[in-house]
Design a protein around this motif. Structure first.
Motif, mmCIF file in Angstrom:
data_model
loop_
_atom_site.group_PDB
_atom_site.id
_atom_site.type_symbol
_atom_site.label_atom_id
_atom_site.label_comp_id
_atom_site.label_asym_id
_atom_site.label_seq_id
_atom_site.Cartn_x
_atom_site.Cartn_y
_atom_site.Cartn_z
ATOM 1 N N GLY A 84 0.816 -1.198 0.000
ATOM 2 C CA GLY A 84 0.000 0.000 0.000
ATOM 3 C C GLY A 84 0.853 1.252 0.000
ATOM 4 N N TRP A 85 0.192 2.401 0.092
ATOM 5 C CA TRP A 85 0.876 3.679 0.089
ATOM 6 C C TRP A 85 0.159 4.633 1.029
ATOM 7 N N LEU A 86 0.906 5.600 1.528
ATOM 8 C CA LEU A 86 0.316 6.648 2.350
ATOM 9 C C LEU A 86 0.925 7.965 1.902
ATOM 10 N N THR A 87 0.082 8.957 1.710
ATOM 11 C CA THR A 87 0.572 10.271 1.297
ATOM 12 C C THR A 87 -0.199 11.332 2.057
ATOM 13 N N ALA A 88 0.385 12.521 2.193
ATOM 14 C CA ALA A 88 -0.247 13.552 3.013
ATOM 15 C C ALA A 88 -0.317 14.872 2.260
ATOM 16 N N GLU A 89 -1.364 15.614 2.535
ATOM 17 C CA GLU A 89 -1.456 16.993 2.051
ATOM 18 C C GLU A 89 -1.779 17.905 3.238
ATOM 19 N N TYR A 90 -1.300 19.111 3.145
ATOM 20 C CA TYR A 90 -1.406 20.065 4.248
ATOM 21 C C TYR A 90 -1.942 21.372 3.695
ATOM 22 N N GLY A 91 -2.765 22.026 4.442
ATOM 23 C CA GLY A 91 -3.241 23.340 4.019
ATOM 24 C C GLY A 91 -3.599 24.167 5.228
ATOM 25 N N MET A 92 -3.658 25.467 5.008
ATOM 26 C CA MET A 92 -4.110 26.362 6.075
ATOM 27 C C MET A 92 -5.309 27.130 5.540
ATOM 28 N N LEU A 93 -6.377 27.254 6.323
ATOM 29 C CA LEU A 93 -7.443 28.161 5.914
ATOM 30 C C LEU A 93 -6.823 29.555 5.796
ATOM 31 N N PRO A 94 -7.267 30.337 4.806
ATOM 32 C CA PRO A 94 -6.619 31.636 4.588
ATOM 33 C C PRO A 94 -6.547 32.504 5.846
ATOM 34 N N ARG A 95 -7.574 32.421 6.676
ATOM 35 C CA ARG A 95 -7.527 33.275 7.872
ATOM 36 C C ARG A 95 -7.290 32.468 9.134
ATOM 37 N N SER A 96 -6.567 31.368 9.018
ATOM 38 C CA SER A 96 -6.137 30.648 10.216
ATOM 39 C C SER A 96 -5.043 31.426 10.931
ATOM 40 N N THR A 97 -4.512 32.427 10.257
ATOM 41 C CA THR A 97 -3.367 33.170 10.788
ATOM 42 C C THR A 97 -3.745 34.612 11.108
ATOM 43 N N ARG A 151 4.625 7.358 6.995
ATOM 44 C CA ARG A 151 4.995 6.091 6.337
ATOM 45 C C ARG A 151 5.962 5.299 7.216
ATOM 46 N N ALA A 152 6.771 6.012 8.026
ATOM 47 C CA ALA A 152 7.686 5.297 8.921
ATOM 48 C C ALA A 152 6.930 4.557 10.022
ATOM 49 N N ALA A 153 5.671 4.976 10.262
ATOM 50 C CA ALA A 153 4.878 4.335 11.316
ATOM 51 C C ALA A 153 4.118 3.118 10.805
ATOM 52 N N VAL A 154 4.098 2.937 9.493
ATOM 53 C CA VAL A 154 3.192 1.966 8.883
ATOM 54 C C VAL A 154 3.990 0.874 8.173
ATOM 55 N N ASP A 155 3.511 -0.350 8.300
ATOM 56 C CA ASP A 155 4.051 -1.459 7.519
ATOM 57 C C ASP A 155 3.233 -1.535 6.232
ATOM 58 N N LEU A 156 3.758 -0.910 5.185
ATOM 59 C CA LEU A 156 2.982 -0.775 3.950
ATOM 60 C C LEU A 156 2.676 -2.138 3.333
ATOM 61 N N SER A 157 3.487 -3.123 3.661
ATOM 62 C CA SER A 157 3.237 -4.440 3.069
ATOM 63 C C SER A 157 2.001 -5.096 3.690
ATOM 64 N N LYS A 158 1.587 -4.620 4.857
ATOM 65 C CA LYS A 158 0.354 -5.157 5.465
ATOM 66 C C LYS A 158 -0.893 -4.394 5.010
ATOM 67 N N LEU A 159 -0.685 -3.344 4.219
ATOM 68 C CA LEU A 159 -1.815 -2.463 3.878
ATOM 69 C C LEU A 159 -2.558 -2.949 2.641
ATOM 70 N N GLY A 160 -1.950 -3.877 1.890
ATOM 71 C CA GLY A 160 -2.582 -4.267 0.625
ATOM 72 C C GLY A 160 -2.557 -3.105 -0.348
ATOM 73 N N GLU A 161 -3.175 -3.285 -1.507
ATOM 74 C CA GLU A 161 -3.078 -2.231 -2.512
ATOM 75 C C GLU A 161 -4.108 -1.119 -2.243
ATOM 76 N N TYR A 162 -3.942 -0.496 -1.125
ATOM 77 C CA TYR A 162 -4.765 0.660 -0.750
ATOM 78 C C TYR A 162 -3.867 1.875 -0.558
ATOM 79 N N THR A 163 -4.427 3.044 -0.803
ATOM 80 C CA THR A 163 -3.713 4.279 -0.510
ATOM 81 C C THR A 163 -4.449 5.018 0.592
ATOM 82 N N VAL A 164 -3.699 5.444 1.596
ATOM 83 C CA VAL A 164 -4.261 6.291 2.646
ATOM 84 C C VAL A 164 -3.854 7.725 2.358
ATOM 85 N N TYR A 165 -4.857 8.591 2.163
ATOM 86 C CA TYR A 165 -4.606 10.026 1.984
ATOM 87 C C TYR A 165 -4.834 10.709 3.325
ATOM 88 N N VAL A 166 -3.821 11.409 3.795
ATOM 89 C CA VAL A 166 -3.951 12.146 5.045
ATOM 90 C C VAL A 166 -4.062 13.631 4.694
#
Lengths: 239, 239, 239, 239, 239, 239
Positions: free
Chosen positions: A58-71, A100-115
């Protein structure tokens, strides 16, 4: 030296971890480090990126964003400007790599986790809060995958958590808020497993350089803080 | 453990620093760390970005690129794809941030130094070679600015240099080449001043986490390597 | 009329063609026309663009770029601006179109040759140097393909070379450098085969129009220059 | 050899030049070369690009586009794809460069003329029709500028016109339509002034190379065709 | 109240619908609502978007553009700016959505109809003219598909037409031209079938809000105008 | 007919309006229409867009976004894809246009109000919830501007609110949730002032067309719903 928040040098801000924060994601956490608030959603989708196809992993990938007025002052919306800024890219790569360092991707099967880590209110430490919250979100997603029969074994190897440390007015401090962060001499983000292994260490001198001894002091604070955060993650998941 | 290159664990690759490599830039260096070859050009332009205008200070920013066939298989050209990749963004931010730590921007006047690091051949360690070579390029640019009367005092505070360290087959090693880098358990980039202050430390566990003791071993190798690189920079500038 | 470089009107600049300039590409050439220096890499990849699939033919395409400080004043990096400029697009289309005229694509099999011409130092004539150097790079790539058994017959039909000619201060001159190019009344780029066939002729009046007779004079200079360049290509390939 | 259209080798297609085709532009022409139909609008705006400010000179620039279904099969809309293709960029640069050769920019004052050539139906030769029609459109725009007192003298130096020539089935032919263009051995676009000076010559071997003699034959056809087009432009402007 | 054009409040501008306007498209219409002129091309291509594959149904989508100088002052070309503006996106989504309401996609087979509406001259009401003209263009395309045996039954369910209505100087008026449109208190675009069913109603208060009664008056004008436009469409298709 | 939620046809979902939801924005509201949750932040900045400079008037503009996993299946992040989708553009234009109708821009001075509506959980009606919540957020921002002495008079002319109505299984219903919205025959968004004036009406037939009578029924439901929402806005602002 008195911290702007009145905290002790080795004291975390109040931390809350709220699970099932939104209703659609397989794992959804609102994490709060003081006034920093981040929604961490983990989404599970069938399939993996092209470079992994057919490998049974499997795979895991992440995206990050800030609401424009979070700041404090409004930032332009990245979707409207048509590109993610350099800081965003840097942070989301860090989040994905760490998880990804926390996850054993080989146990995830062919799934992608989007964070997806979306900051709704920012007061320093958004990347460390994101990682700490997102790890709980993927733990929930993995439980759901097990319950739904998508995976047999839990793909989580070890939980990870993250905290920032720095040198503020000459003193090593834990979990910098924005007033500290914007005036720190050195700022370091540390990511560790619940068992004390280092996953990532990123220390940057903002003005003056830092010494080996200062580095050591900061690492000790980080170890303490992450141990506490790991306990909070466990409590949240047990809740 | 035998390194693919046959080097000792604490041995740098052959390093060459060629100044005046191209004819137009105020500072122009070809830096080679073994088979890794990077052109580092420093360009001086009048004016500063908007957020600094009127403060009497200068600015330094960096951009990084790889020729499409600097690598074993051809990568798509970023200019043709219409955006810089995440890795590129991360590296050029690191180069710029580090070099700014070497410079007293208040002595630079309202000038901007653009540092362009373009990799013409890659074999691991392109970012550390870039920083090491670019610092020599900006040293040359500053000399030229002094000679031309654009600045009075040399804006360089301390020279900086950078090297990678890692854990390869269980052993801490210095200055990883590509065969090592792609198989290392842990990879760390360290940037220090000529006087031994830390500017940036970025360590990442690629597979297994790393321990505090491994971190310490890597830092010691880095200190040794950077001391040697600093000497080479001095020799090149004296040449 | 005295040329800024002191050359005779029909005299090329010193030309060098260095093969195996970088280590990864199937063909890699550093070509120098005086102070103009271009790295020409030819990369071979399995597969062809969609419009050619299943026809048993190959493809060749070219990309062109300039390092930001290859020129007297720094140009913005195209990758950072998010698009290739009009001049870049025009030049890389010319390079690709010309080189395809040199190649029998039906002998190439379903492979694509990517030609990357990256200018590291510019002093006029970057497109003609690029074509002249790139043709040697693809010759090397074709030899390697034959050696590796990827193609049976050499796909090169005829070598091509290119030179600029122009009217400078009323006099037809060969191989303009930057000081001439920026002041020429007319500028023409000519591409020919080693056997004297025309592949492309592009003449542009910069200020005044040019006459049929001036066109003829320029074509004669070009024929002479390209004959010389063809000999140098042969010598380089024999070397 | 019989041309697909039944024309003589030196025969233009029926050409019409309709002025005042749309109502808003300062100059608006529909030009038809047989089935090729292009709307050429010239717009006058106060101000010049940054690089010309304060020099008291004007500027002229051109943009080119094709309606998605101006061609036999629909092409994707460039605005929707988010970028102009390489062919578009190449053509609009040619149109702008050529028309600037027709204009004395120092007589234009600090105005910019935008020329928009939009192909509503394509049958070969869209760039030559565009240039021929656009020159009439800017002539009208200049007349209007004089009438409105924006310029004193007519900025037009000499009218220009353009035609394609090529080698089709071994025979030099004038003004290729699409069936010829897509099968020609060589294709050349020539731009000349009404007085017979050359502005631009672009000849490309599509399959076989061309000889000096074939080049000469094509240039003679082009001279004949452009002389005829110049007469038609004059007639249209007199109408 | 006298309308700038002198029309009665319930009077359409002169409308012309010219079929077979260009030669390549399966359906090609020039529609004129007074000085507003739009080329509407319908192109038929084999295949459907991914989300519809394998369902045996067809698809219809629309794109809209304005020539840069279709308007009183020149607008930047969207292809050159690299993105379609918000107004363009909004209009082309409206055109596509409305026309899909006119078509039985299940009778279309796995074909996609691309509708391109390109405004060559604008004087208000470009979106309503586009829809009215495009419906005739797709009617022609469907006839051609039937003639060519691509579809068995005509996929057109009901013809649709569109007109704008508004409150101008307090009076409800039909088919606003630009001088009215830019000063109207309220502007409403209505799309209806030939049998009087509503497809879309979009009313916007520009300055003051509008009342239920004003809304009713506008709808009645729209019903009258669309009935007339439907007759003109029928006449054009019968012609 | 029983609504999926069990509501009466004329019954709104439970609505909550939480002010001061985040701490940085001048106005910050979390609005919930059942499971639809939107953060509406109003930010005040000095200055106006170029087209308004020097007129002494203010401006208001809106941006809209959805968290990637606000929906049942994850949508690609617009910032990562590099452009806002057509639906996003359409909605944010609607929000901005409507809110400007609520504001007397001449009382705002040369300030710009940026409204950011970010959907954290979606269940139908996100644009109507956004408008209803954002109007409360700008009311708070205006109060703050008055308190800070930036404006003298409150720029709010009338509060506005918005709701969707539609025909679901043949019955006109108020405030559609996602299960209704995705199966409705007709969907209409209505925006009105607290005093019952219409600001915008957008009705779309999804499958079958709708009749004048159905349109009237939907408008009556909308009037009822908006009257209730206006009361809730008042209560929230009084709270």
């Amino acid at each position: 030296m008195i911290r702007p928040s009145g905290r002790q040098p080795d004291q975390l801000r109040p931390v809350t971890i709220t699970r099932q924060y939104t209703c659609h994601a397989e794992g959804s956490v609102l994490v709060e480090f003081g006034n920093t608030k981040v929604i961490c959603n983990a989404s599970v989708e069938k399939g993996v990126p092209r470079f992994l196809r057919g490998e049974g992993k499997g795979w895991l990938t992440a995206e990050y964003g800030m609401l424009p007025r979070s700041t404090g002052s409004r930032m332009g919306r990245e979707a409207a400007r048509g590109k993610q800024g350099g800081r965003t890219v840097e942070i989301q790569r860090l989040i994905g790599r760490s998880l990804r360092a926390a996850v054993d991707l080989s146990k995830l099967g062919e799934y992608t986790v989007y964070v997806d880590c979306d900051v709704i209110q920012a007061d320093g430490g958004t990347r460390t809060a994101s990682i700490t919250g997102a790890c709980v979100a993927i733990a929930d997603a993995f439980k759901k995958m097990q319950a739904d029969g998508l995976v047999k074994d839990n793909p989580m190897k070890e939980m990870i958590a993250s905290v920032s440390v720095g040198i503020y007015q000459g003193v090593p401090v834990l979990d910098l808020d924005y007033p500290e962060d914007s005036n720190a001499e050195t700022d370091m983000n540390v990511i560790m497993t619940e068992n004390g292994g280092f996953v990532e260490v990123q220390g940057t001198a903002e003005g003056e350089t830092f010494s080996r001894q200062e580095l050591n002091s900061m690492l000790e604070l980080a170890e303490k803080g992450i141990a506490e955060l790991s306990e909070m993650q466990k409590a949240a998941l047990a809740g």
